[in-house]
Structure formats: structure tokens, C-alpha cells
Design a protein around this motif. Structure first.
Motif, mmCIF file in Angstrom:
data_model
loop_
_atom_site.group_PDB
_atom_site.id
_atom_site.type_symbol
_atom_site.label_atom_id
_atom_site.label_comp_id
_atom_site.label_asym_id
_atom_site.label_seq_id
_atom_site.Cartn_x
_atom_site.Cartn_y
_atom_site.Cartn_z
ATOM 1 N N PRO A 23 -5.236 0.194 1.649
ATOM 2 C CA PRO A 23 -5.423 0.511 0.216
ATOM 3 C C PRO A 23 -6.928 0.997 -0.007
ATOM 4 O O PRO A 23 -7.211 1.332 -1.105
ATOM 5 C CB PRO A 23 -5.659 -0.981 -0.180
ATOM 6 C CG PRO A 23 -4.569 -1.853 0.650
ATOM 7 C CD PRO A 23 -4.703 -1.150 2.194
ATOM 8 N N LYS A 28 -4.242 2.677 -5.603
ATOM 9 C CA LYS A 28 -3.152 1.469 -5.927
ATOM 10 C C LYS A 28 -2.217 1.930 -6.776
ATOM 11 O O LYS A 28 -2.256 2.890 -7.794
ATOM 12 C CB LYS A 28 -4.222 0.643 -6.680
ATOM 13 C CG LYS A 28 -3.229 -0.502 -7.192
ATOM 14 C CD LYS A 28 -3.990 -1.368 -8.262
ATOM 15 C CE LYS A 28 -3.268 -2.478 -8.839
ATOM 16 N NZ LYS A 28 -3.912 -3.421 -9.898
ATOM 17 N N LEU A 33 1.301 4.838 -0.631
ATOM 18 C CA LEU A 33 1.124 3.363 -0.213
ATOM 19 C C LEU A 33 2.228 2.435 -0.305
ATOM 20 O O LEU A 33 2.752 1.796 0.390
ATOM 21 C CB LEU A 33 0.028 2.880 -1.087
ATOM 22 C CG LEU A 33 -0.252 1.643 -0.863
ATOM 23 C CD1 LEU A 33 -0.889 1.400 0.739
ATOM 24 C CD2 LEU A 33 -1.385 0.863 -1.584
ATOM 25 N N SER A 228 -0.349 -3.814 -0.953
ATOM 26 C CA SER A 228 -1.847 -4.498 -1.281
ATOM 27 C C SER A 228 -1.932 -5.458 -0.163
ATOM 28 O O SER A 228 -1.359 -5.938 1.070
ATOM 29 C CB SER A 228 -1.574 -5.509 -2.355
ATOM 30 O OG SER A 228 -0.418 -6.373 -2.318
#
Length: 582
Positions: A23, A28, A33, A228
Motif C-alpha cells: 500500500p 489504494k 494492488l 490493505s
């Protein structure tokens, strides 16, 4: 710490560190990701599935356990595959509600079924897997009913995200707690490598359950996203499970033999099935009277009805399988009983032949001595013309002949070849008569006799002559034992004990060397010519003929005691009178 563990910890720690730093370098909610997070998690769960499948193929005795574990990991992987499909391939956000939540909820059920099989306990080859599989399907149906009754109405029938999320999270935590409770119980019940295995399994699943709670809380607050920091402990939990699965071949887990079957545990699946059957109508009544929304109420009633039908079918099928197994066990028991009776008959026949050989040897030995003496005296008689000497030889021949006659008479009494008629007799009077016949003999050697007869002693059904012979033989045996020492006392006590007449002959002599053999034919400790060892054997036979019992044992304070038990005449007399009247 061993190098093998370090070779696993170092790459795992590196993977978790890289994942935790992602991250900081990727935005985000970015596709990169999200893709890395979904694919990494899916790959780890797929690895756990493959490891469980390899263990299932490797060990036959724990195959059922690992088959359920493989099923749980497979369902888990399917849920992660759905996340990859939606977020990576379709590049969409996970909808709410999401159908993958149902799959995720059901993946715990195979794990519960797996540990419920108790793989640490060895099972015989007669244990059938279909009963365990059937129990698993009943458990699966019940958890599906819980989900359909508690969560599904607010998820798809009448959408209410807050209630749906709240109910789902609580029910999922309940599932995890059930699994952790069973695994934790086994940690304390096992030892060695099995305790190590359950401890690792408990640690991995505890970390996953706690992580799931925090992830669900983050989803409610809208702070969770794929990749996350919340996923780091999730990956750590999966890596712990993978390491546990891969270490199983090195730990060489072997089921332990069952020392004693646990009746309480064997009844647990049946009781859980009963609770599941009873909980469904209770929850259906709740929906009928207290659910305010008609659509939800109708759906819950329909789910309850279908669940009761399915559980009833499984319960009927389980009972049919149990009945079939019971019939098989009864047939097997009957066959074993027949084999046991056959072996017992052979042993009895063998014992009879051995007893017959012992009896024949004893008879041959006892008769051979007087016959040898008779032949010797006969030869001397023919070789001499002295009338006085001839008269002496004839007297000795007659003496040995009488000895042989007495021996034959004892053998006839022992064999009980002469039938005797039975009638009601007074045991106390028979005892007095027997002692009167033995009075002159028992006075020798300063032997004293003490007799105590209960005045209310009931009559017995028997032969007076044979019972007098029994009493004389037992008292004579006690007298001879006392004459071998400096004398003593013979105590006779006759009393009524419930439905029996009991007579005890006790003495203060040295006791009996082998109490278990006193009733064997030709067993005697007396000098040659003083006893053939048939008196107590004949007494034993007479007691059996009178439906009685005779026992012998040494007293702690010294001496021996013979106990004769006869059935009281009240019951016997009624039976005899009934036979006469008919």
C-alpha cells in the motif's frame, strides 16, 4: 530452532513484509494492488487445498479426515476465485450482498466434520465411512438452514444490509468458535505429534477468526480494501495452516488405538441430529408468530418445511443403515457364538477324555497293589505244605480281596450307578446320626466335636443315606487331619440362609495343601492303604445330585472349612407336589 523451520519462516516473513509494504507504493483501490492481493490470497488457499489433497491420498487411515479438510479448503478457494473473477477479470467492485458470502460461510462445515471424525483414534476396518459422511451431510443441511433462516431473508428476500451484515458476522463467528472449541478440546485429550498438529491447527484458525472479525468491522466502516494491511494477518493464518499440512508426512501422524470406547462421544452425533431436528420447528414457530414481515415469514416457513423433510430423510436413511449394521453384527455374533460353543464342546470332550484317563490310571494303580499281593501270596501258598503258613497266606489273600471289593464299592458309589429315592429329611437329625456313627473314631487323638444346629432349620429334599454318607465323609476328613497333629476341635454349624440350608465343617488343623484339588478323583494326602481319594469326590457328586454345592478353603486363623449348601425344602417340596398332582 531447526533449519527446517527457518527455511519456512524466512520466506513467509519476507512475503508478509512485501505484502504489508505494497500500500505504500500502490494507490489504494488500484487495479494492481487489488490484483496482487486477490491472486496472492487465492494462490495460498489453492496451495492449502493441494496439500490437504496430498495428505488424503497418502494415508488411508486418516483419508476421511483429509478428504473433509480438502473439501473445506476447496470451498474456501472457490470463494477466493470468485473474488478474483469479479475484481480482476471483470474489474468490478464486490457487490453487497455477494453470493460468495454463502460459499464462504459453508466452508467451515467440512472442517467441523473433519475434526469430529477424531482422526487421532484408530478405527477398525468394520467402521463404515457412510455413517460419517451421512452425519456430515446432516450437519451441512443444518448450517445451510441456519444461514437461509437467519441471514438469507435480509440478504435477498427483503434487503436490509445492516441486519444482514450483523447476522452474517455473528453466525460466522459462531461457526468458527464451534471449530475452535473441538480442536481445543483435542489438544488436551491427545499427546505427542497429534497435540502438536492440533495446536498448530488451533493457532492458524484462531488467527484467521480474529482477522475475519476485524475485516468485517472494517467493511462495516467502509475502510477495507483488497491488499490493505488487514490482509497481512489473514495471509499469516493461511501460511500457518499450509505449514501444518505440509509437516504432516514428517510428523508421521498415526491413529492411536482406542483403549475403551467412549459411549458419551458415540452418542453425540445422534444427539446433535436430534437437536437439529427439534430446533427447526421451534425456529419455524418463531417465524410464524413473531416475524412482522410477511415475505420473510413465508420464506422462513418454507425453508423450515424443506429442512425438516431433508433432515427427516437423512435420519431415516441413517436409521436404515444402523439397522442393517445391527443385523450384520447380530449375524456375526451368532456365528461367533456357534464357533465358541463348538470349541467349548471340544474342550469339554477333551477334559472328559483326560478325566477318564486319570480315573483309569487311578483305578489301575489302586487295584494293581492288592492284585499283586494276591498273586504273590497265591504263589507262596502253592509252594508250601505248612498248613499254618497256608492259613496265614489265605487270610492275607482274603484281606487283599476285601480291599479290592471296598475299592470297587467306592467306585460304584462315586459313579452313582445305584439310583436312590429322595424325600423330605431333617438335616439336623442326619447330622446327629452321622456324628454318632463317628463318635468312637473322633474320640481318638483327643479330637473334640462342637455342633450347633438352628432349631428352626427347614427340611431339605434328599436321600437320608447319601446325606449321612456326605456328613460322615467330611467329618472323617477333618478328624484325620487333626489326628496327624496333636488333636483339635471340629466345629459344625447348621443354619438357614435365605432359601438355603448351610452346614459348615471347620477344624483347627494344619489346613489343606491344595484346596482346589480336594474333590478330584484319587487325590489324597494320606498314606498308601489309608485312603483311595474317592470319598470327597463321591461327596461332590452327591451334592450335585441334590442340587447343592460344596466348597473348601483354608481359614486365615488356621485349619480348613467345608461349606455345604442345600436348597430349602419349601420350593423343592412345592415343585415335587406339583409334579405329583399332574
Amino acid at each position: 530452532m531447526s533449519s527446517r523451520i527457518l527455511r519456512w519462516i524466512i520466506p513467509s516473513a519476507a512475503l508478509l513484509l512485501i505484502y504489508a509494504l505494497l500500500p505504500a507504493f500502490l494507490a489504494k483501490g488500484s487495479f494492481a494492488l487489488t490484483a496482487i492481493g486477490d491472486i496472492t490470497t487465492f494462490a495460498l488457499f489453492l496451495w492449502a487445498t493441494i496439500a490437504a489433497c496430498i495428505n488424503a491420498r497418502r494415508d488411508r487411515k486418516t483419508r476421511a479426515f483429509w478428504a473433509f479438510m480438502t473439501a473445506g479448503c476447496s470451498i474456501w478457494s472457490i470463494d477466493l476465485g470468485m473474488w478474483v473473477y469479479v475484481e480482476v477479470l471483470l474489474r468490478r467492485e464486490i457487490p453487497d450482498p455477494f453470493v460468495g458470502d454463502i460459499v464462504l460461510f459453508l466452508h467451515v462445515v467440512p472442517f467441523i466434520a473433519a475434526v469430529a471424525l477424531r482422526p487421532h483414534r484408530d478405527r477398525s476396518e468394520n467402521d463404515k465411512l457412510h455413517l460419517g459422511t451421512l452425519s456430515f451431510f446432516m450437519l451441512l443441511v443444518w448450517w445451510m438452514f441456519l444461514y437461509a433462516f437467519v441471514v438469507f431473508p435480509d440478504e435477498y428476500v427483503v434487503l436490509n444490509k445492516d441486519i444482514y451484515t450483523h447476522n452474517y458476522d455473528r453466525l460466522y463467528v459462531l461457526e468458527s468458535l464451534v471449530l475452535l472449541g473441538i480442536v481445543g478440546f483435542f489438544i488436551f485429550k491427545t499427546k505427542g505429534t497429534w497435540r502438536k498438529f492440533y495446536s498448530c491447527l488451533f493457532a492458524g484458525w484462531t488467527l484467521y477468526a480474529v482477522t475475519s472479525i476485524f475485516i468485517n468491522m472494517a467493511i462495516v466502516r467502509d475502510t477495507y480494501y483488497t491488499g490493505s494491511f488487514y490482509d497481512v494477518p489473514l495471509l499469516a493464518a493461511v501460511l500457518c495452516l499450509i505449514w501444518t499440512f505440509t509437516q504432516v508426512p514428517k510428523w508421521n501422524l498415526k491413529p492411536e488405538p482406542i483403549e475403551a470406547p467412549s459411549l458419551r462421544w458415540s452418542r453425540l452425533p445422534t444427539r446433535l441430529a436430534m437437536l437439529a431436528m427439534l430446533s427447526a420447528p421451534v425456529m419455524g414457530f418463531w417465524a410464524l408468530f413473531w416475524d412482522p414481515v410477511p415475505q420473510r415469514r413465508h420464506f422462513r416457513l418454507a425453508v423450515t418445511f424443506v429442512t425438516l423433510l431433508v433432515l427427516g430423510f437423512f435420519q431415516f436413511l441413517r436409521q436404515s443403515l444402523l439397522d442393517h449394521e445391527l443385523l450384520r453384527l447380530l449375524a456375526e455374533s451368532h456365528k461367533r457364538l456357534e464357533n465358541l460353543e463348538r470349541v467349548q464342546n471340544k474342550l469339554i470332550q477333551k477334559e472328559k477324555l483326560a478325566s477318564l484317563g486319570q480315573l483309569a490310571a487311578g483305578v489301575a494303580h489302586e487295584i494293581n497293589n492288592p492284585i499283586a499281593a494276591i498273586l504273590g501270596y497265591a504263589e507262596l501258598l502253592t509252594s508250601t505244605d505248612d498248613k499254618l503258613r497256608q492259613s496265614t497266606m489265605v487270610e492275607k489273600i482274603a484281606q487283599q480281596a476285601r480291599r479290592t471289593r471296598d475299592l470297587v464299592s467306592r467306585l460304584l458309589n462315586f459313579a452313582n450307578q445305584t439310583p436312590t429315592e429322595k424325600s423330605l429329611v431333617d438335616v439336623g437329625a442326619l447330622l446327629q446320626r452321622a456324628l454318632q456313627l463317628e463318635t468312637l473314631r473322633v474320640q481318638e487323638g483327643k479330637v473334640k466335636v462342637s455342633i450347633q444346629v438352628d432349631p428352626d432349620l427347614p427340611q431339605v429334599w434328599g436321600s437320608a443315606g447319601q446325606l449321612v454318607q456326605c456328613f460322615m465323609q467330611v467329618s472323617s476328613n477333618a478328624r484325620d487331619a487333626l489326628l496327624e497333629t496333636s488333636g483339635g476341635t471340629v466345629s459344625i454349624n447348621a443354619y438357614h440362609d435365605k432359601d438355603e440350608v448351610v452346614i459348615e465343617f471347620s477344624d483347627t488343623g494344619p489346613g489343606i495343601t491344595e484346596p482346589d484339588r480336594v474333590f478330584d478323583p484319587f487325590y489324597t494326602t494320606k498314606a498308601v492303604g489309608k485312603g483311595a481319594g474317592l470319598g470327597l469326590s463321591a461327596t461332590y457328586g452327591i451334592m450335585q445330585d441334590h442340587a447343592g454345592q460344596i466348597t473348601c478353603e483354608n481359614r486365615p486363623e488356621g485349619g480348613a472349612v467345608f461349606v455345604l449348601r442345600f436348597p430349602a425344602a419349601k420350593q423343592e417340596a412345592r415343585a415335587e407336589a406339583a409334579l405329583v398332582n399332574t
